[in-house]
Design a protein around this motif. Sequence first.
Motif, PDB file in Angstrom:
ATOM      1  N   SER A   1       0.829  -1.204   0.000  1.00 49.11           N
ATOM      2  CA  SER A   1       0.000   0.000   0.000  1.00 49.11           C
ATOM      3  C   SER A   1       0.865   1.256   0.000  1.00 49.11           C
ATOM      4  O   SER A   1       2.041   1.217   0.371  1.00 49.11           O
ATOM      5  N   TYR A   2       0.247   2.340  -0.388  1.00 54.09           N
ATOM      6  CA  TYR A   2       0.937   3.633  -0.455  1.00 54.09           C
ATOM      7  C   TYR A   2       1.643   3.959   0.865  1.00 54.09           C
ATOM      8  O   TYR A   2       2.830   4.268   0.888  1.00 54.09           O
ATOM      9  N   GLY A   3       0.890   3.858   1.962  1.00 56.05           N
ATOM     10  CA  GLY A   3       1.444   4.254   3.264  1.00 56.05           C
ATOM     11  C   GLY A   3       2.648   3.423   3.651  1.00 56.05           C
ATOM     12  O   GLY A   3       3.655   3.935   4.138  1.00 56.05           O
ATOM     13  N   LYS A   4       2.549   2.130   3.408  1.00 59.47           N
ATOM     14  CA  LYS A   4       3.639   1.254   3.821  1.00 59.47           C
ATOM     15  C   LYS A   4       4.884   1.500   2.981  1.00 59.47           C
ATOM     16  O   LYS A   4       6.009   1.523   3.500  1.00 59.47           O
ATOM     17  N   MET A   5       4.677   1.722   1.675  1.00 58.83           N
ATOM     18  CA  MET A   5       5.831   1.965   0.813  1.00 58.83           C
ATOM     19  C   MET A   5       6.519   3.272   1.200  1.00 58.83           C
ATOM     20  O   MET A   5       7.743   3.340   1.292  1.00 58.83           O
ATOM     21  N   MET A   6       5.706   4.297   1.480  1.00 56.38           N
ATOM     22  CA  MET A   6       6.307   5.577   1.863  1.00 56.38           C
ATOM     23  C   MET A   6       7.030   5.451   3.191  1.00 56.38           C
ATOM     24  O   MET A   6       8.061   6.079   3.400  1.00 56.38           O
ATOM     25  N   MET A   7       6.499   4.621   4.112  1.00 61.20           N
ATOM     26  CA  MET A   7       7.196   4.406   5.376  1.00 61.20           C
ATOM     27  C   MET A   7       8.549   3.757   5.109  1.00 61.20           C
ATOM     28  O   MET A   7       9.565   4.152   5.696  1.00 61.20           O
ATOM     29  N   TRP A   8       8.588   2.816   4.187  1.00 53.85           N
ATOM     30  CA  TRP A   8       9.864   2.179   3.859  1.00 53.85           C
ATOM     31  C   TRP A   8      10.867   3.186   3.305  1.00 53.85           C
ATOM     32  O   TRP A   8      12.040   3.173   3.669  1.00 53.85           O
ATOM     33  N   PHE A   9      10.395   4.054   2.424  1.00 56.26           N
ATOM     34  CA  PHE A   9      11.355   4.997   1.841  1.00 56.26           C
ATOM     35  C   PHE A   9      11.738   6.090   2.836  1.00 56.26           C
ATOM     36  O   PHE A   9      12.855   6.588   2.809  1.00 56.26           O
TER      37      PHE A   9
ATOM     38  N   MET B   1      -2.342   0.326  10.009  1.00 58.74           N
ATOM     39  CA  MET B   1      -1.685   1.457  10.686  1.00 58.74           C
ATOM     40  C   MET B   1      -0.720   0.955  11.766  1.00 58.74           C
ATOM     41  O   MET B   1       0.364   1.500  11.947  1.00 58.74           O
ATOM     42  N   VAL B   2      -1.129  -0.102  12.475  1.00 62.27           N
ATOM     43  CA  VAL B   2      -0.258  -0.676  13.501  1.00 62.27           C
ATOM     44  C   VAL B   2       1.017  -1.187  12.846  1.00 62.27           C
ATOM     45  O   VAL B   2       2.126  -1.030  13.379  1.00 62.27           O
ATOM     46  N   GLU B   3       0.866  -1.763  11.669  1.00 61.96           N
ATOM     47  CA  GLU B   3       2.029  -2.293  10.958  1.00 61.96           C
ATOM     48  C   GLU B   3       2.978  -1.161  10.559  1.00 61.96           C
ATOM     49  O   GLU B   3       4.197  -1.292  10.662  1.00 61.96           O
ATOM     50  N   LYS B   4       2.404  -0.033  10.132  1.00 61.85           N
ATOM     51  CA  LYS B   4       3.251   1.088   9.695  1.00 61.85           C
ATOM     52  C   LYS B   4       4.024   1.689  10.862  1.00 61.85           C
ATOM     53  O   LYS B   4       5.229   1.932  10.744  1.00 61.85           O
ATOM     54  N   VAL B   5       3.358   1.938  11.993  1.00 61.83           N
ATOM     55  CA  VAL B   5       4.124   2.461  13.128  1.00 61.83           C
ATOM     56  C   VAL B   5       5.091   1.409  13.627  1.00 61.83           C
ATOM     57  O   VAL B   5       6.165   1.732  14.121  1.00 61.83           O
ATOM     58  N   GLY B   6       4.701   0.141  13.456  1.00 61.64           N
ATOM     59  CA  GLY B   6       5.609  -0.946  13.822  1.00 61.64           C
ATOM     60  C   GLY B   6       6.902  -0.853  13.041  1.00 61.64           C
ATOM     61  O   GLY B   6       7.983  -1.004  13.603  1.00 61.64           O
ATOM     62  N   LEU B   7       6.797  -0.575  11.745  1.00 58.03           N
ATOM     63  CA  LEU B   7       8.001  -0.439  10.915  1.00 58.03           C
ATOM     64  C   LEU B   7       8.913   0.646  11.482  1.00 58.03           C
ATOM     65  O   LEU B   7      10.120   0.461  11.614  1.00 58.03           O
ATOM     66  N   TYR B   8       8.309   1.774  11.823  1.00 59.17           N
ATOM     67  CA  TYR B   8       9.099   2.879  12.379  1.00 59.17           C
ATOM     68  C   TYR B   8       9.759   2.451  13.683  1.00 59.17           C
ATOM     69  O   TYR B   8      10.935   2.707  13.926  1.00 59.17           O
ATOM     70  N   TRP B   9       8.993   1.771  14.506  1.00 62.15           N
ATOM     71  CA  TRP B   9       9.514   1.360  15.810  1.00 62.15           C
ATOM     72  C   TRP B   9      10.673   0.373  15.662  1.00 62.15           C
ATOM     73  O   TRP B   9      11.678   0.460  16.365  1.00 62.15           O
ATOM     74  N   HIS B  10      10.555  -0.557  14.731  1.00 60.85           N
ATOM     75  CA  HIS B  10      11.657  -1.501  14.510  1.00 60.85           C
ATOM     76  C   HIS B  10      12.885  -0.776  13.990  1.00 60.85           C
ATOM     77  O   HIS B  10      14.012  -1.141  14.310  1.00 60.85           O
TER      78      HIS B  10
END
Lengths: 119, 327
Positions: free
Chosen positions: B25-33, B302-311
């Motif tokens: 998804s858009y949000g997850k990809m942007m979190m990765w970048f 959303m939990v997954e996206k903040v999870g990415l940041y937290w990791h």
Amino acid sequence: MAHDTAHHESNTGRIWKVFILLSVVTIVEVILGIIKPAFLVETTLISMKLLNWIFIILTIYKAYYITWAFMHMEGETKGLRRSVVWTGVFLICYLVFILLTEGDYVFEVFKNGYVSWDF
Amino acid sequence: METTVTKTGTEDKIWGGGNQPLKVSYGKMMMWFFILSDALTFSGFLASYGFSRFKFIDSWPIADEVFNHFPFLHGVDAPMYYVALMTFILIFSSVTMVLAVDAGHRMQQKKVIFYMFLTIIGGAIFVGSQAWEWKNFIKGEYGAVETKGGQILQFVDGEGHRVGLKDIAIVDTHKDRAQHERKNGIWFKKEATLPTYTIEEIRNGFEKRKDLLIRTQTLTEKGQKTILSRTESLKRMQADAIGIVEGANLTHNEYGTPLFANFFFFITGFHGFHVFSGVVINIIIFINVILGTYERRKNYEMVEKVGLYWHFVDLVWVFVFTFFYLV
């Protein structure tokens, strides 16, 4: 995402396994850092202590597990994985290489040059 | 269930905006970048730390001697134990986060709440511990003498144990040097807090105590600090020493080169700021989980996206831990 829900069914086992792995690696690092075995400190490889190489390799090992298992990079498509990981790894290696080479050069200048700094 | 956005009716059309590049998804990809760019920022800091360290490779402070405090154990030499504990807390909060994400995939609201709560607690403990480390570092332990050239001279006794300034100084009771404050004299001028002892008091005390020696910043072959002979020590105290240093700030550092303090404050501070913002974002998402927002969305991404940041915060700490405390 439908395909995610399918293969996320029971991931907890793997999560705990990775946690144990990361903990063991951290404990090993701390123990090595406290006792600092003489032969690891005295042996150098490519102008760095063997002990420091071990720390760096263990760190990258931990980083791999955090990214692959916790951030679930292993489940992403090849394209996303490569665009994130390869970009980062390439740029970081490049930056570290030039800065450390330069730092070593400055050290030589301080040491052998006609600059007095210890006064 | 594709994204958190309402469907637009263009899902099957490649150029219609409904297609997900890289199957994410858009949000997850942007979190990765975002994570990628943030990783490059951090590696820039760490690489410049490496530069300075290579520049002073034979005189860098020894981390084990700097960070050797443990709560409630006063005067006990505990190198790295506390920072190892902090590392565990952060790794563990990463584990609870990934468990929360996992529970989210299975739509178990109660479990997500529980695991996110643990994650927030872990993050808060970590930030608190970081503050405590800063406090110890700023306060310092033994104190040292600075020379004209900005070199640090520390004191040891005959057996090589460190000796603090307070055990050396012969306090001059007739001292009339007072701190200049704004209320005295010209209103816009004031000076920094005076050190506890003057250099003369330390110099006199050093001459009286025959067993004291000076330890310089230079590292020996074995990676320990060089200890000077008594005559050399006296000479350096007479000729070079100009002031005393207690603790560390951005310009003076009793443990060695000020660059060490600068990088320590900057890198751990920047990381601590990430942990802090991670905790705040986690709290926001935590409240949303309790309110049932994601239950209604039927999707816990959303939990997954903040999870990415937290990791990612945990990932950075793994590197900071290695390069500041171990190597």
